[in-house]
Design a protein around this motif. Structure first.
Motif, mmCIF file in Angstrom:
data_model
loop_
_atom_site.group_PDB
_atom_site.id
_atom_site.type_symbol
_atom_site.label_atom_id
_atom_site.label_comp_id
_atom_site.label_asym_id
_atom_site.label_seq_id
_atom_site.Cartn_x
_atom_site.Cartn_y
_atom_site.Cartn_z
ATOM 1 N N LEU A 63 0.871 -1.171 0.000
ATOM 2 C CA LEU A 63 0.000 0.000 0.000
ATOM 3 C C LEU A 63 0.910 1.224 0.000
ATOM 4 N N THR A 64 0.810 2.018 -1.032
ATOM 5 C CA THR A 64 1.711 3.174 -1.147
ATOM 6 C C THR A 64 1.170 4.404 -0.436
ATOM 7 N N SER A 65 -0.118 4.460 -0.235
ATOM 8 C CA SER A 65 -0.715 5.638 0.391
ATOM 9 C C SER A 65 -0.660 5.534 1.924
ATOM 10 N N PRO A 66 -0.066 6.529 2.598
ATOM 11 C CA PRO A 66 -0.087 6.514 4.067
ATOM 12 C C PRO A 66 -1.509 6.525 4.633
ATOM 13 N N ALA A 67 -2.431 7.190 3.930
ATOM 14 C CA ALA A 67 -3.817 7.238 4.405
ATOM 15 C C ALA A 67 -4.431 5.839 4.386
ATOM 16 N N GLN A 68 -4.121 5.060 3.347
ATOM 17 C CA GLN A 68 -4.647 3.692 3.285
ATOM 18 C C GLN A 68 -4.060 2.838 4.407
ATOM 19 N N ARG A 69 -2.757 2.954 4.636
ATOM 20 C CA ARG A 69 -2.130 2.172 5.713
ATOM 21 C C ARG A 69 -2.707 2.558 7.072
ATOM 22 N N ALA A 70 -2.928 3.852 7.267
ATOM 23 C CA ALA A 70 -3.503 4.307 8.540
ATOM 24 C C ALA A 70 -4.917 3.783 8.706
ATOM 25 N N ALA A 71 -5.690 3.801 7.617
ATOM 26 C CA ALA A 71 -7.080 3.321 7.693
ATOM 27 C C ALA A 71 -7.120 1.833 8.022
ATOM 28 N N LEU A 72 -6.211 1.066 7.425
ATOM 29 C CA LEU A 72 -6.197 -0.378 7.701
ATOM 30 C C LEU A 72 -5.702 -0.668 9.110
ATOM 31 N N GLY A 73 -4.905 0.219 9.671
ATOM 32 C CA GLY A 73 -4.367 0.000 11.006
ATOM 33 C C GLY A 73 -5.377 0.172 12.121
ATOM 34 N N ARG A 74 -6.563 0.673 11.792
ATOM 35 C CA ARG A 74 -7.588 0.891 12.822
ATOM 36 C C ARG A 74 -8.390 -0.352 13.143
ATOM 37 N N SER A 75 -8.263 -1.392 12.345
ATOM 38 C CA SER A 75 -9.023 -2.622 12.602
ATOM 39 C C SER A 75 -8.104 -3.813 12.372
ATOM 40 N N PRO A 76 -8.465 -4.976 12.934
ATOM 41 C CA PRO A 76 -7.639 -6.162 12.668
ATOM 42 C C PRO A 76 -7.628 -6.503 11.181
ATOM 43 N N VAL A 77 -6.455 -6.936 10.721
ATOM 44 C CA VAL A 77 -6.276 -7.254 9.305
ATOM 45 C C VAL A 77 -6.072 -8.754 9.142
ATOM 46 N N ILE A 78 -6.775 -9.312 8.181
ATOM 47 C CA ILE A 78 -6.558 -10.707 7.778
ATOM 48 C C ILE A 78 -5.938 -10.661 6.394
ATOM 49 N N ALA A 79 -4.749 -11.232 6.270
ATOM 50 C CA ALA A 79 -4.059 -11.240 4.984
ATOM 51 C C ALA A 79 -4.444 -12.499 4.211
ATOM 52 N N LEU A 80 -4.696 -12.316 2.933
ATOM 53 C CA LEU A 80 -4.982 -13.440 2.046
ATOM 54 C C LEU A 80 -3.713 -13.688 1.235
ATOM 55 N N LEU A 81 -3.014 -14.783 1.566
ATOM 56 C CA LEU A 81 -1.708 -15.054 0.984
ATOM 57 C C LEU A 81 -1.819 -15.914 -0.268
ATOM 58 N N GLY A 82 -1.122 -15.457 -1.334
ATOM 59 C CA GLY A 82 -1.063 -16.235 -2.563
ATOM 60 C C GLY A 82 0.284 -16.891 -2.750
ATOM 61 N N THR A 83 1.324 -16.213 -2.296
ATOM 62 C CA THR A 83 2.675 -16.761 -2.385
ATOM 63 C C THR A 83 3.349 -16.625 -1.024
ATOM 64 N N GLU A 84 4.352 -17.448 -0.805
ATOM 65 C CA GLU A 84 5.055 -17.429 0.474
ATOM 66 C C GLU A 84 6.504 -17.004 0.299
ATOM 67 N N THR A 85 6.756 -16.130 -0.652
ATOM 68 C CA THR A 85 8.119 -15.625 -0.826
ATOM 69 C C THR A 85 8.438 -14.657 0.304
ATOM 70 N N PRO A 86 9.720 -14.587 0.708
ATOM 71 C CA PRO A 86 10.073 -13.657 1.790
ATOM 72 C C PRO A 86 9.669 -12.209 1.498
ATOM 73 N N SER A 87 9.836 -11.774 0.243
ATOM 74 C CA SER A 87 9.494 -10.378 -0.069
ATOM 75 C C SER A 87 7.990 -10.130 0.095
ATOM 76 N N ARG A 88 7.175 -11.085 -0.302
ATOM 77 C CA ARG A 88 5.727 -10.914 -0.167
ATOM 78 C C ARG A 88 5.319 -10.984 1.302
ATOM 79 N N LEU A 89 5.942 -11.901 2.033
ATOM 80 C CA LEU A 89 5.632 -11.996 3.469
ATOM 81 C C LEU A 89 6.041 -10.723 4.209
ATOM 82 N N LYS A 90 7.134 -10.094 3.787
ATOM 83 C CA LYS A 90 7.537 -8.835 4.415
ATOM 84 C C LYS A 90 6.481 -7.763 4.178
#
Length: 195
Positions: A63-90
């Motif tokens: 997420l490149t927008s700080p506003a989007q990251r801040a908005a997502l930080g207000r509630s619990p996040v469930i990640a939907l994982l497609g790949t398990e590469t270290p870069s994606r997990l980071k």
């Protein structure tokens, strides 16, 4: 007001950002069964709702927008994982997810991911509150120590006797030791009890 149980999901609102239509259909169907209202998000626009939980596909990251990251930080996040590469997990870890699901998505596991996300979020919030209280107590301990040193010098007392004098004065004045200590350090002496 009592907090809602992590196991009770009916009436909650979810922000859902999933690219694959098959996965999105499974989530919609399962959330409807659980009584969760869905707000869909395409990952690009502004988030103008306050969801109880967010389910985000890792393909929308980063997420490149700080506003989007801040908005997502207000509630619990469930990640939907497609790949398990270290870069994606980071990228996923940058969101501090409370739970995760793995693609291809199945309806089994969605309820557990939601419950775990709500419970982890609740426990994290409780820990943050405890840390704040401990930090506040630590700051007030410095004031109490300064007041004890002041009373030791002023009244030529040993440390236990000076603290006992402050404690007794606080009880007589119906104040906390921290409140009275702040007055002592501000005034330079032990305040007299009113009345």
């Amino acid at each position: 007001m009592s907090k809602p149980s992590s196991f009770s999901l009916r009436g909650r609102k979810a922000l859902v950002a999933i690219k694959d239509e098959r996965d999105a259909t499974i989530v919609r169907r399962q959330f409807e069964r659980l009584g969760i209202d869905i707000v869909t998000w395409d990952g690009g626009g502004k988030i103008d709702c306050r969801p109880d939980v967010t389910l985000i596909d890792d393909e929308f990251l980063p997420l490149t927008s700080p506003a989007q990251r801040a908005a997502l930080g207000r509630s619990p996040v469930i990640a939907l994982l497609g790949t398990e590469t270290p870069s994606r997990l980071k990228l996923v870890l940058d969101l501090d997810p409370a739970s995760f699901l793995v693609k291809p998505l199945r309806s089994a596991g969605i309820y557990a991911a939601l419950v775990l996300a709500f419970e982890r979020s609740e426990r994290t919030n409780e820990l943050k509150q405890q840390v704040l209280k401990l930090e506040q107590r630590l700051r007030s301990r410095r004031v109490v120590l300064a007041a004890v040193l002041q009373v030791m010098h002023t009244h030529a007392l040993a440390e236990p006797a000076a603290f006992a004098l402050i404690r007794r004065a606080a009880m007589e004045q119906r104040k906390t030791i921290e409140e009275l200590s702040a007055e002592i350090t501000a005034n330079g002496s032990l305040p007299r009890a009113a009345g």
